[in-house]
Design an enzyme around this catalytic site. Structure first.
Site, PDB file in Angstrom:
ATOM      1  N   TYR A  71       3.715  12.315   2.539  1.00  0.00           N
ATOM      2  CA  TYR A  71       3.841  11.338   1.443  1.00  0.00           C
ATOM      3  C   TYR A  71       4.839  11.796   0.379  1.00  0.00           C
ATOM      4  O   TYR A  71       5.278  11.005  -0.444  1.00  0.00           O
ATOM      5  CB  TYR A  71       2.479  11.065   0.776  1.00  0.00           C
ATOM      6  CG  TYR A  71       1.417  10.490   1.700  1.00  0.00           C
ATOM      7  CD1 TYR A  71       1.720  10.081   2.997  1.00  0.00           C
ATOM      8  CD2 TYR A  71       0.096  10.362   1.282  1.00  0.00           C
ATOM      9  CE1 TYR A  71       0.741   9.569   3.850  1.00  0.00           C
ATOM     10  CE2 TYR A  71      -0.877   9.845   2.119  1.00  0.00           C
ATOM     11  CZ  TYR A  71      -0.552   9.458   3.397  1.00  0.00           C
ATOM     12  OH  TYR A  71      -1.525   8.954   4.224  1.00  0.00           O
ATOM     13  N   HIS A 127      -2.521  15.129  10.822  1.00  0.00           N
ATOM     14  CA  HIS A 127      -2.181  13.745  10.478  1.00  0.00           C
ATOM     15  C   HIS A 127      -2.188  12.814  11.697  1.00  0.00           C
ATOM     16  O   HIS A 127      -2.628  11.666  11.605  1.00  0.00           O
ATOM     17  CB  HIS A 127      -0.816  13.713   9.777  1.00  0.00           C
ATOM     18  CG  HIS A 127      -0.652  12.558   8.843  1.00  0.00           C
ATOM     19  ND1 HIS A 127       0.094  12.618   7.705  1.00  0.00           N
ATOM     20  CD2 HIS A 127      -1.131  11.288   8.883  1.00  0.00           C
ATOM     21  CE1 HIS A 127       0.057  11.446   7.087  1.00  0.00           C
ATOM     22  NE2 HIS A 127      -0.671  10.618   7.791  1.00  0.00           N
TER      23      HIS A 127
HETATM   24  N1  LIG Z   1      -3.939   8.948   8.051  1.00  0.00           N
HETATM   25  C1  LIG Z   1      -3.021   8.018   8.166  1.00  0.00           C
HETATM   26  O1  LIG Z   1      -2.263   7.942   9.150  1.00  0.00           O
HETATM   27  C2  LIG Z   1      -2.899   6.991   7.066  1.00  0.00           C
HETATM   28  C3  LIG Z   1      -2.142   5.836   7.274  1.00  0.00           C
HETATM   29  C4  LIG Z   1      -2.077   4.892   6.248  1.00  0.00           C
HETATM   30  C5  LIG Z   1      -2.754   5.125   5.066  1.00  0.00           C
HETATM   31  N2  LIG Z   1      -3.460   6.275   4.864  1.00  0.00           N
HETATM   32  C6  LIG Z   1      -4.173   6.556   3.579  1.00  0.00           C
HETATM   33  O2  LIG Z   1      -4.975   5.423   3.243  1.00  0.00           O
HETATM   34  C7  LIG Z   1      -4.614   4.934   1.963  1.00  0.00           C
HETATM   35  C8  LIG Z   1      -4.847   3.441   1.885  1.00  0.00           C
HETATM   36  O3  LIG Z   1      -4.095   2.744   2.839  1.00  0.00           O
HETATM   37  P1  LIG Z   1      -2.748   1.941   2.499  1.00  0.00           P
HETATM   38  O4  LIG Z   1      -2.092   2.500   1.293  1.00  0.00           O
HETATM   39  O5  LIG Z   1      -1.997   1.879   3.778  1.00  0.00           O
HETATM   40  O6  LIG Z   1      -3.227   0.471   2.255  1.00  0.00           O
HETATM   41  P2  LIG Z   1      -4.360  -0.310   1.398  1.00  0.00           P
HETATM   42  O7  LIG Z   1      -5.046   0.585   0.450  1.00  0.00           O
HETATM   43  O8  LIG Z   1      -5.139  -1.079   2.382  1.00  0.00           O
HETATM   44  O9  LIG Z   1      -3.476  -1.377   0.657  1.00  0.00           O
HETATM   45  C9  LIG Z   1      -2.600  -1.093  -0.382  1.00  0.00           C
HETATM   46  C10 LIG Z   1      -2.016  -2.442  -0.772  1.00  0.00           C
HETATM   47  O10 LIG Z   1      -3.063  -3.308  -1.228  1.00  0.00           O
HETATM   48  C11 LIG Z   1      -2.783  -3.709  -2.560  1.00  0.00           C
HETATM   49  N3  LIG Z   1      -4.058  -3.721  -3.288  1.00  0.00           N
HETATM   50  C12 LIG Z   1      -4.709  -2.670  -3.836  1.00  0.00           C
HETATM   51  N4  LIG Z   1      -5.849  -3.073  -4.433  1.00  0.00           N
HETATM   52  C13 LIG Z   1      -5.932  -4.401  -4.262  1.00  0.00           C
HETATM   53  C14 LIG Z   1      -6.871  -5.388  -4.668  1.00  0.00           C
HETATM   54  N5  LIG Z   1      -7.961  -5.055  -5.360  1.00  0.00           N
HETATM   55  N6  LIG Z   1      -6.638  -6.689  -4.331  1.00  0.00           N
HETATM   56  C15 LIG Z   1      -5.550  -7.021  -3.615  1.00  0.00           C
HETATM   57  N7  LIG Z   1      -4.604  -6.135  -3.209  1.00  0.00           N
HETATM   58  C16 LIG Z   1      -4.805  -4.838  -3.532  1.00  0.00           C
HETATM   59  C17 LIG Z   1      -1.811  -2.705  -3.104  1.00  0.00           C
HETATM   60  O11 LIG Z   1      -0.966  -3.290  -4.062  1.00  0.00           O
HETATM   61  P3  LIG Z   1      -0.497  -2.561  -5.425  1.00  0.00           P
HETATM   62  O12 LIG Z   1      -0.307  -1.113  -5.120  1.00  0.00           O
HETATM   63  O13 LIG Z   1       0.779  -3.269  -5.718  1.00  0.00           O
HETATM   64  O14 LIG Z   1      -1.563  -2.808  -6.439  1.00  0.00           O
HETATM   65  C18 LIG Z   1      -1.021  -2.319  -1.865  1.00  0.00           C
HETATM   66  O15 LIG Z   1      -0.011  -3.277  -1.614  1.00  0.00           O
HETATM   67  C19 LIG Z   1      -3.145   5.368   1.853  1.00  0.00           C
HETATM   68  O16 LIG Z   1      -2.658   5.263   0.536  1.00  0.00           O
HETATM   69  C20 LIG Z   1      -3.229   6.761   2.402  1.00  0.00           C
HETATM   70  O17 LIG Z   1      -3.772   7.631   1.438  1.00  0.00           O
HETATM   71  C21 LIG Z   1      -3.564   7.203   5.862  1.00  0.00           C
END
Ligand SMILES: NC(=O)c1ccc[n+]([C@@H]2O[C@H](COP(=O)([O-])OP(=O)(O)OC[C@H]3O[C@@H](n4cnc5c(N)ncnc54)[C@H](OP(=O)(O)O)[C@@H]3O)[C@@H](O)[C@H]2O)c1
Length: 282
Positions: A71, A127
């Site tokens: 990240y 990862h």
């Molecule tokens: N291990 C892996 O391979 C892997 C892969 C992907 C993710 N991850 C981890 O999981 C975390 C979460 O997944 P992600 O970042 O992919 O996606 P997520 O948390 O599902 O979605 C983030 C998106 O949703 C929006 N959002 C946040 N809160 C919201 C709400 N209350 N209502 C509507 N929309 C909302 C955010 O917008 P804004 O930011 O504009 O508010 C952003 O566009 C990552 O940050 C990372 O730490 C791990």
């Protein structure tokens, strides 16, 4: 040690007592550590936005942060944690080692610790499964050494199938505390939940919103019944099942709303209605 058998204890969320007890719902990992079910995801947060978002999350009360070498934001997170004044003992910090660091795991963790300004992480994840013959097992062996040395209190994996987890266990006798996988109501798969549970591996979901149609009528109905948003229903669904969830947001109001999911709970019928959004229910 969960590698001994499939009878390893299954996991279930527990509430921690204390003045903020209701906000600190946790799950017990295979090393006995308590992991807050709601964490703060940080993928795609960079530079000042990463610092500001993590500071706000800590101010609001999140005590579980999820990052990764990939990240590129560990230094900002380290600075935000240091400036927040939150006690290290109260925090649960996860980072992840990219699979292409096979053979360089120790240096990779060392660098993460330096950037995060920590002497240990609470959870270190592979990862993705490394390629190549025995790559996954070789990396896992280095993870177990890091745990022994106290540089990672718990170790786990991400994007692993139960079969791949079994390979680690048969080779080393030690299983992961966590499998961090793509997860949302649309992904709900009771067989996978059971497969992980019987191995004593906690299911940590990622991308809860990206993988969800927040306009789904089933979510709208439950949200209206509780006076919350569909996004909060998605998070509460994770908690009610005992799944760890790590929503990411850069928006202060969403960072707050995503943490405010303890004042209501889904009824069994509501839980079943959200489960039914899963494509792989069976
Ligand atoms: N291990 C892996 O391979 C892997 C892969 C992907 C993710 N991850 C981890 O999981 C975390 C979460 O997944 P992600 O970042 O992919 O996606 P997520 O948390 O599902 O979605 C983030 C998106 O949703 C929006 N959002 C946040 N809160 C919201 C709400 N209350 N209502 C509507 N929309 C909302 C955010 O917008 P804004 O930011 O504009 O508010 C952003 O566009 C990552 O940050 C990372 O730490 C791990």
């Amino acid at each position: 040690m969960i590698g001994r058998s499939r009878t390893a204890r299954s996991w279930a969320p527990t509430a921690v007592s204390g003045k903020n007890g209701a906000m600190k719902r946790t799950v017990t990992l295979n090393n006995g550590a308590e992991l807050p079910l709601v964490g703060f995801g940080t993928w795609q947060l960079r530079d000042a936005a990463a610092y500001d978002a993590v500071r706000h999350a800590l101010d609001v009360g999140y005590r579980h942060l999820d990052t990764a070498t990939m990240y590129g934001n560990e230094a900002e997170i380290g600075r935000a944690v240091a400036d927040s004044g939150v006690d290290r003992d109260e925090l649960f910090v996860t980072t992840k080692c990219p699979p292409d660091r096979l053979g360089q795991e120790d240096e990779t963790l060392q660098r993460s610790l330096r950037d995060l300004r920590l002497d240990h992480v609470d959870l270190w994840l592979v990862h993705w499964p490394p390629h190549g013959e025995h790559g996954s097992v070789r990396m896992w062996e280095r993870f177990l050494v890091a745990r022994e040395r106290g540089r990672a209190t718990a170790v786990g994996v991400s994007n692993y199938s139960p079969e791949l987890i079994d390979e680690l266990v048969s080779a080393t006798g030690a299983g992961p505390a966590i499998d961090q996988i793509p997860w949302s109501p649309a992904d709900h798969d009771p067989k996978l939940v059971e497969d992980l549970r019987e191995r004593g591996v906690v299911l940590e979901g990622y991308s809860p919103f990206k993988r969800t149609d927040l306009d789904a009528p089933a979510l709208a109905e439950v949200a209206a019944a509780h006076g919350v948003t569909p996004a909060q229903v998605v998070l509460r669904w994770h908690l009610d099942h005992g799944f760890v969830v790590i929503p990411k947001s850069v928006t202060p109001s969403r960072i707050e709303a995503n943490f405010e999911v303890t004042g209501f709970s889904l009824t069994p019928d509501e839980l079943a209605a959200v489960d039914a959004l899963g494509h792989r229910r069976g």
